[in-house]
Scaffold this motif. Structure first.
Motif, PDB file in Angstrom:
ATOM      1  N   PHE A   1       0.844  -1.124  -0.128  1.00 38.92           N
ATOM      2  CA  PHE A   1       0.090   0.116  -0.115  1.00 38.92           C
ATOM      3  C   PHE A   1       0.743   1.487   0.036  1.00 38.92           C
ATOM      4  N   ARG A   2       0.685   2.138  -0.994  1.00 38.85           N
ATOM      5  CA  ARG A   2       1.116   3.492  -0.994  1.00 38.85           C
ATOM      6  C   ARG A   2       0.428   4.553  -0.844  1.00 38.85           C
ATOM      7  N   PRO A   3       0.622   5.244   0.506  1.00 40.88           N
ATOM      8  CA  PRO A   3      -0.262   6.229   0.673  1.00 40.88           C
ATOM      9  C   PRO A   3      -0.319   7.260  -0.302  1.00 40.88           C
ATOM     10  N   SER A   4      -1.618   8.023  -0.436  1.00 39.59           N
ATOM     11  CA  SER A   4      -1.740   9.164  -1.435  1.00 39.59           C
ATOM     12  C   SER A   4      -2.293  10.208  -0.729  1.00 39.59           C
ATOM     13  N   PHE A   5      -1.709  11.505  -1.690  1.00 41.25           N
ATOM     14  CA  PHE A   5      -2.280  12.874  -1.208  1.00 41.25           C
ATOM     15  C   PHE A   5      -3.929  12.820  -1.776  1.00 41.25           C
ATOM     16  N   ASN A   6      -4.192  12.001  -2.671  1.00 38.15           N
ATOM     17  CA  ASN A   6      -5.482  11.975  -3.143  1.00 38.15           C
ATOM     18  C   ASN A   6      -6.555  11.156  -2.347  1.00 38.15           C
ATOM     19  N   HIS A   7      -6.015  10.546  -1.167  1.00 36.60           N
ATOM     20  CA  HIS A   7      -7.090  10.093  -0.395  1.00 36.60           C
ATOM     21  C   HIS A   7      -6.872  10.521   0.942  1.00 36.60           C
ATOM     22  N   HIS A   8      -7.734  10.620   1.785  1.00 37.40           N
ATOM     23  CA  HIS A   8      -8.048  11.028   3.040  1.00 37.40           C
ATOM     24  C   HIS A   8      -7.169  10.538   4.232  1.00 37.40           C
ATOM     25  N   SER A   9      -6.801  11.298   5.051  1.00 36.27           N
ATOM     26  CA  SER A   9      -5.797  10.749   6.494  1.00 36.27           C
ATOM     27  C   SER A   9      -6.355   9.455   6.856  1.00 36.27           C
ATOM     28  N   VAL A  10      -7.667   9.473   7.096  1.00 33.69           N
ATOM     29  CA  VAL A  10      -8.565   8.136   7.749  1.00 33.69           C
ATOM     30  C   VAL A  10      -7.972   6.947   6.995  1.00 33.69           C
ATOM     31  N   ARG A  11      -8.230   7.041   5.538  1.00 33.27           N
ATOM     32  CA  ARG A  11      -8.060   5.872   4.915  1.00 33.27           C
ATOM     33  C   ARG A  11      -6.596   5.560   4.681  1.00 33.27           C
ATOM     34  N   ASN A  12      -5.615   6.591   4.629  1.00 30.80           N
ATOM     35  CA  ASN A  12      -4.357   6.032   4.550  1.00 30.80           C
ATOM     36  C   ASN A  12      -3.665   5.471   5.762  1.00 30.80           C
ATOM     37  N   GLY A  13      -4.346   6.100   6.994  1.00 34.33           N
ATOM     38  CA  GLY A  13      -3.954   5.572   8.384  1.00 34.33           C
ATOM     39  C   GLY A  13      -4.374   4.131   8.434  1.00 34.33           C
ATOM     40  N   LEU A  14      -5.642   3.891   7.916  1.00 36.60           N
ATOM     41  CA  LEU A  14      -6.373   2.375   8.416  1.00 36.60           C
ATOM     42  C   LEU A  14      -5.521   1.680   7.268  1.00 36.60           C
ATOM     43  N   TYR A  15      -5.165   1.949   6.123  1.00 37.16           N
ATOM     44  CA  TYR A  15      -4.702   0.765   5.088  1.00 37.16           C
ATOM     45  C   TYR A  15      -3.247   0.689   5.659  1.00 37.16           C
ATOM     46  N   SER A  16      -2.794   1.564   6.120  1.00 36.08           N
ATOM     47  CA  SER A  16      -1.437   1.466   6.604  1.00 36.08           C
ATOM     48  C   SER A  16      -1.099   0.293   7.604  1.00 36.08           C
ATOM     49  N   TRP A  17      -1.932   0.588   8.750  1.00 39.26           N
ATOM     50  CA  TRP A  17      -1.912  -0.482   9.665  1.00 39.26           C
ATOM     51  C   TRP A  17      -2.324  -1.927   9.217  1.00 39.26           C
ATOM     52  N   ASN A  18      -3.332  -2.071   8.325  1.00 38.41           N
ATOM     53  CA  ASN A  18      -3.894  -3.376   7.887  1.00 38.41           C
ATOM     54  C   ASN A  18      -2.775  -3.904   7.155  1.00 38.41           C
ATOM     55  N   TYR A  19      -2.178  -3.379   6.148  1.00 38.04           N
ATOM     56  CA  TYR A  19      -1.132  -3.820   5.649  1.00 38.04           C
ATOM     57  C   TYR A  19       0.245  -4.197   6.445  1.00 38.04           C
ATOM     58  N   PHE A  20       0.150  -3.490   7.561  1.00 39.41           N
ATOM     59  CA  PHE A  20       1.449  -3.722   8.596  1.00 39.41           C
ATOM     60  C   PHE A  20       1.115  -5.133   9.050  1.00 39.41           C
ATOM     61  N   ILE A  21      -0.008  -5.344   9.368  1.00 39.63           N
ATOM     62  CA  ILE A  21      -0.560  -6.540  10.065  1.00 39.63           C
ATOM     63  C   ILE A  21      -0.710  -7.895   9.004  1.00 39.63           C
ATOM     64  N   ALA A  22      -0.834  -7.418   7.837  1.00 40.26           N
ATOM     65  CA  ALA A  22      -0.802  -8.365   6.849  1.00 40.26           C
ATOM     66  C   ALA A  22       0.594  -8.887   6.618  1.00 40.26           C
ATOM     67  N   LYS A  23       1.735  -7.993   6.715  1.00 43.55           N
ATOM     68  CA  LYS A  23       2.876  -8.168   6.198  1.00 43.55           C
ATOM     69  C   LYS A  23       3.598  -9.281   7.251  1.00 43.55           C
ATOM     70  N   ALA A  24       3.186  -9.755   8.380  1.00 49.31           N
ATOM     71  CA  ALA A  24       3.550 -10.561   9.215  1.00 49.31           C
ATOM     72  C   ALA A  24       3.181 -12.120   8.886  1.00 49.31           C
TER      73      ALA A  24
END
Length: 495
Positions: free
Chosen positions: A137-160
């Motif tokens: 997941f690559r955070p984007s300026f085109n997406h709101h901060s809630v979505r960026n934070g939500l996806y970043s943490w979900n992808y971090f969990i999935a990485k394990a």
């Protein structure tokens, strides 16, 4: 702020919807869990964006946990700059929580947990996509901060739960030859910004000693690109001379590691550091080095600041007449800057009362102490080390102070641009010329590694091509966090 207008309105609508669903819930745990999740995902991304100029990804989260001590120090220092954003956003959320508590007293018969349960489910919806996706997941300026934070943490969990499947490269080949040096002192710098060094043209005279050497044929200095924008990743690549940003196999093999090359060619090896061991944890097995001293060990052997590292080195050399390969890892210019120099080096005052100017003046004072430290080290080492001796300074990554973000860890060329220099300490004229001859106008970490390798007695051949390229990677050894690619031959000459 490079948000699109639609994204800002989406943020307002989304946050309002989540708050409304939470307030409808009759379950207190569910209600406050949703409100906290909203606060956490949005607030942390906004704070990160305010300082670094971009949103964090799953790789930033992983880096935070691996470098927790330095992360906390960084938070303390950046609070000076973004305290207003932190306070304002926290006040907003405190108000929301107070309203939620007050709302408990209002009896609304039709209140239901159903909307809140749907929102709670949606918080984990990206996890399924993250587990199945082969991409990050690559955070984007085109997406709101809630979505960026939500996806970043979900992808971090999935990485394990995901195995890395990377590209396979051919192993590098070593060609042994005569060593061109008797002693090589490698100084690992920290968060070095050449724009703030008078050696590289800054009007503030932060490095008077180094500048005084600039016209001497004993000093070579120029710009370079670091291999990554964070210490543990850049040093791992630098020590093994790895060019490719997605080639962890070469790092893991240790076959081209500078410490190994020095050991195999009869050098006594030393790592003397004012940093903690995790800063070099990916770089080499510490059991193979003759002397290993880092910040986690008792400090009274060399003192509080970097200046004592040279005495620690000299006291641990067993035979001064034997070849020495020593790494002195500095803490200077690391956040919190003002912690890394004595009060007597508070020479530069902030240009204004702004917190950013205060940070810059602290950094400049740290640079002045760095310059003094290099001068002291040269005075102490020169009479003690016999034979051809070269001192080489290479930082792990850069540091920036600009409109598009501050600090480091941001994947851009400004963060990756570093100053390097080599100084002929004793009878190393030919070694200095050989070192310079292997470098481009703006060089790279892998070129610097190969130049040092030749001094130690090994020529490194990379059979994978692209030797005229440079790569700057993000917060990963596998290339998963992305990278910047460019041509070394197209970079303009600077000094």
């Amino acid at each position: 702020m490079p948000y699109k207008g639609a994204s800002q309105w989406t943020t307002v609508i989304l946050c309002s919807a989540i708050i409304f669903c939470a307030l409808l819930s009759t379950n207190k745990v569910l209600k406050y869990a949703l409100l906290f999740a909203l606060m956490f995902f949005q607030h942390t991304q906004i704070v990160h964006f305010t300082y670094f100029g971009g949103f964090y990804s799953q790789h930033n989260i992983q880096f935070m946990f691996s470098e927790m001590h330095d992360f906390l120090l960084g938070v303390m220092d950046l609070f000076k700059i973004i305290w207003d954003v932190v306070v304002i956003t926290l006040c907003v959320y405190v108000t929301i929580f107070i309203l939620a508590i007050k709302h408990e007293a209002v009896a609304i018969p039709w209140r239901s947990n159903f909307p809140a349960l749907i929102v709670a489910f949606l918080l984990f919806a990206p996890l399924g996509k993250a587990l199945q996706s082969k991409h990050d997941f690559r955070p984007s300026f085109n997406h709101h901060s809630v979505r960026n934070g939500l996806y970043s943490w979900n992808y971090f969990i999935a990485k394990a739960f995901k195995d890395y499947e990377g590209k396979q490269y051919k192993p590098y080949v070593l060609e042994k030859q005569n060593r061109s040096i008797d002693n090589l002192i490698l100084i690992l710098g920290e968060s070095a910004n050449p724009k703030r060094m008078s050696l590289f043209g800054s009007k503030t005279d932060t490095t008077p000693f180094l500048k005084s050497l600039s016209q001497s044929n004993k000093l070579h200095y120029q710009l370079a690109y670091s291999s990554s924008v964070a210490t543990q990743y850049s040093l791992a690549r630098f020590f093994s001379g790895v060019k490719e940003p997605d080639n962890p196999q070469q790092i893991a093999s240790q076959q081209t590691n500078l410490f190994k090359l020095a050991l195999d060619n009869g050098f006594e090896t030393h790592y003397i550091s004012n940093q903690r061991v995790n800063g070099i944890s990916h770089s080499y097995n510490i059991k193979g080095i003759h002397t290993w001293i880092d910040r986690d060990m008792p400090m009274n052997t060399w003192g509080e600041y970097d200046i004592g590292l040279s005495k620690a080195l000299l006291s641990n050399i067993k035979q001064l007449n034997s070849p020495q390969f020593a790494v002195m890892h500095m803490r200077n210019m690391h956040v919190i800057y003002s912690d890394n120099y004595p009060a007597s080096f508070t020479k530069f005052k902030p240009a204004s009362a702004s917190s950013l100017d205060l940070l810059k003046s602290d950094y400049d004072n740290s640079l002045a102490y760095f310059d003094h430290t290099i001068s002291t080290w040269i005075q102490q080492l020169q009479p003690k080390l016999h034979g051809r001796t070269l001192l080489v300074y290479i930082p792990d990554h850069g540091e920036k102070f600009g409109e598009n973000g501050n600090g480091h860890n941001t994947l851009d060329l400004e963060t990756a641009t570093i100053p390097i220099f080599a100084y002929n300490l004793n009878d190393a004229d030919e070694a200095l010329e050989l070192f310079k001859s292997k470098l481009s106008c703006i060089t790279s970490h892998d070129q610097l590694h190969n130049s040092i390798s030749e001094l130690l007695g090994y020529k490194v051949h990379n059979p994978n091509g692209h030797l005229d390229k440079y790569y700057v990677s993000g917060l990963s050894l596998t290339g998963e966090a992305g990278w910047i690619e460019g041509s070394l031959h197209s970079t303009p000459c600077q000094s």
